[in-house]
Design an enzyme around this catalytic site. Structure first.
Site, PDB file in Angstrom:
ATOM      1  CG  HIS A 117     -12.353   0.104  -5.510  1.00 44.17           C
ATOM      2  ND1 HIS A 117     -13.420   0.923  -5.808  1.00 44.17           N
ATOM      3  CD2 HIS A 117     -12.346  -0.016  -4.168  1.00 44.17           C
ATOM      4  CE1 HIS A 117     -14.018   1.291  -4.692  1.00 44.17           C
ATOM      5  NE2 HIS A 117     -13.389   0.724  -3.672  1.00 44.17           N
ATOM      6  CB  THR A 164      -3.508 -12.795  -2.897  1.00 45.01           C
ATOM      7  OG1 THR A 164      -2.354 -13.648  -2.903  1.00 45.01           O
ATOM      8  CG2 THR A 164      -3.209 -11.517  -2.121  1.00 45.01           C
ATOM      9  CE  LYS A 183       3.252 -26.633  12.016  1.00 40.79           C
ATOM     10  NZ  LYS A 183       3.757 -26.731  13.372  1.00 40.79           N
TER      11      LYS A 183
END
Length: 193
Positions: A117, A164, A183
């Site tokens: 949105h 993200t 890692k």
């Protein structure tokens, strides 16, 4: 001997009936060729998917407990049909592609989100962006992959992570909120050198 006979009858009967409901091109591969598992998924999902209507338009068996936006926008290897048999996986592929590399495993309750949105107007959506997951990845339970993310081959996403940004180099473990590289992983080929 009796179990083998029953298995053969079950598979033969399934090969006769199941193609009436699912596209034949999805009824092959490691889960169907001399294997009962794929046929079991078809029978298990048939009522909820094709009669009640959860993910009805999908030409392959999908658990009614998953949400498929637009199945045509999901690219995957037929041998990875198991990723659609869990519960709670959200494939938000309405307007953009989700590509899942061969040998990748997706745990339950994962969200693959191609559009969000608009924070300035929640009635609007931002421009959709594709998600690309490389080969031999493992997406842990309750993880969320956000729009535009690209994960390279052999990436492990920890349970509960919110990814993200992209990790295109692969061969790593990412986790956290927002996800960060935890890692590096050595590939099998690197270990043999």
């Amino acid at each position: 001997m009796k179990k083998k006979f029953i298995k053969k009858i079950y598979i033969a009967f399934s090969k006769l009936i199941i193609p009436l409901f699912y596209d034949k091109k999805y009824l092959k591969g490691r889960h169907f060729d001399n294997n009962i598992k794929g046929w079991y998924w078809c029978w298990r999902n048939l009522f909820m998917q094709k009669i009640i209507g959860y993910n009805r338009t999908c030409p392959f068996p999908v658990s009614f407990r998953n949400e498929i936006g637009q199945w045509k926008n999901i690219k995957f290897d037929i041998d990875d049909l198991n990723n659609f048999q869990h519960y709670g996986v959200y494939f938000q592929s309405w307007h953009c592609d989700i590509t899942i590399g061969k040998g990748t495993y997706i745990a339950p309750n994962v969200g693959l989100i191609t559009e969000n949105h608009d924070i300035n107007n929640l009635d609007q959506h931002n421009e959709p962006e594709p998600i690309k997951i490389g080969k031999s990845c493992w997406i842990g339970m309750n993880a969320v992959i956000l729009p535009g993310v690209c994960l390279g081959d052999n990436t492990i996403v920890g349970a509960g992570a919110v990814v993200t940004r992209s990790f295109p180099e692969g061969n790593c473990v990412v986790g956290g909120v927002p996800a960060k590289k935890i890692k590096s992983l050595e590939t099998i080929n690197d270990n043999n050198d």
